[in-house]
Design an enzyme around this catalytic site. Structure first.
Site, short mmCIF file in Angstrom:
data_model
loop_
_atom_site.label_atom_id
_atom_site.label_comp_id
_atom_site.label_asym_id
_atom_site.label_seq_id
_atom_site.Cartn_x
_atom_site.Cartn_y
_atom_site.Cartn_z
N HIS A 97 4.79 2.01 -7.82
CA HIS A 97 3.83 0.91 -7.81
C HIS A 97 2.97 0.93 -9.08
CE1 HIS A 97 4.35 1.62 -3.34
NE2 HIS A 97 4.59 0.33 -3.43
N GLY A 99 0.81 -1.21 0.00
CA GLY A 99 0.00 0.00 0.00
C GLY A 99 0.84 1.26 0.00
N VAL A 108 11.46 3.51 -10.67
CA VAL A 108 10.90 4.81 -11.04
C VAL A 108 11.47 5.87 -10.10
CG1 VAL A 108 8.78 6.18 -11.27
CG2 VAL A 108 8.80 3.76 -11.95
N ARG A 137 8.33 5.47 1.93
CA ARG A 137 9.00 6.09 3.07
C ARG A 137 9.43 7.53 2.79
NH1 ARG A 137 10.18 1.94 6.72
NH2 ARG A 137 10.09 -0.14 5.80
#
Length: 295
Positions: A49, A43, A188, A199
């Site tokens: 992502h 998540g 990326v 983070r």
């Protein structure tokens, strides 16, 4: 709970929390001859992502994204409790990207009472993040194995930023004959070179401004190592000095390792990568870059 009950509305994307319901959905896709891809995540989704999701959408008729903050890969309780979570925001992003199912199980669905099994890939785990975060890589290997078996996906997408994790996942799939192709996707980065990470949101503005020094230093080191007669020990020493002088408060590691088996190398005489993990405040940042073969 039936599949219909185990569904929330996010632009037509199903949100499934039970393995039995997920398998029911996947079985229907398989009967229709549709290729299934999976993007495992914890998540707090960012563009990194979403690049995995985009790759899966290009390759597969159906895409499952998973969100599960895995307690077994955290060796610090405060790191687990402080890990950023935003399932609703993540679901909106995934639905907009065309994901078919978000699998977001509760902890007890993944680790039921009495759970004891552990998957370990020791030769690839006992270095880098595995050395500085005891139990972390076994936690990753265990949960990824479970997610592969739960989803039944034919392809799984992982970013190269977590390169050690990528190699471990490839090896466990091979060793355990899990019928899934592990597909690597390039890291990326923000415009200033900082590798995207959940983070990063924990950095203060001044830390965020300093953090791109990691990528700048790695790329400079890679260029030095690719030069003829390069001295790896000297280049690594130079890199450590650069990072510590530029705001990295502590280095867990800065190493040159083989790109296939993570053996530590005295020189880049076969495909190699530079790996780093460093701290800014209470935030641990990792990165890696490929090193061109020397002349």
């Amino acid at each position: 709970m039936t599949l219909a009950q185990d569904r929330e509305s996010y632009g037509g994307m199903a949100v499934v929390r039970r393995v039995a319901n997920l398998r029911q959905q996947v079985a229907g896709w398989r009967r229709a001859g549709e290729r299934v891809g999976v993007v495992p995540t914890m998540g707090a989704l960012h563009a990194g992502h979403m690049s995995l999701v985009e790759a899966a959408r290009r390759d597969c008729a159906r895409v499952i994204a998973t969100i599960f903050v895995n307690p077994k890969q955290f060796n610090r309780p405060d790191d687990l409790t402080g890990y950023p979570r935003d399932e609703a925001g993540d679901a909106d992003k995934l639905a907009a990207a065309g994901v078919d199912v978000l699998f977001a199980p509760p902890v007890e669905e993944v680790y039921p009472p009495g759970f004891q099994t552990r998957v370990s890939v020791p030769e690839l785990s006992n270095c880098l993040c595995g050395l500085t975060r005891p139990g972390h890589m076994d936690g990753v290997a265990t949960v990824v194995t479970k997610l592969f078996l739960m989803t039944g996906a034919e392809r799984a997408y992982f970013g190269e930023k977590d390169f050690q994790q990528l190699l471990i996942v490839k090896r466990l799939a091979r060793d355990l004959d899990v019928p899934v192709e592990v597909v690597p996707v390039e890291t990326v980065r923000d415009g200033d070179g900082l590798a995207l990470s959940s983070r990063n949101a924990l950095l203060t503005p001044s830390q965020r401004a300093e953090a791109p020094v990691i990528y700048r230093t790695l790329t400079a080191m890679a260029a030095k190592l690719a030069a003829a007669d390069s001295d790896a020990a000297a280049v690594l020493g130079w890199g450590r000095s650069e990072l510590l002088a530029a705001g990295i408060e502590k280095l867990d590691y800065l190493e040159l390792r083989a790109a296939d088996d993570l053996q530590e190398l005295p020189r880049p005489d076969r495909p190699a990568r530079l790996f780093v993990a460093g701290w800014m405040g209470g935030v641990r940042l990792i990165d890696n870059v490929a090193v061109p073969l020397g002349r």
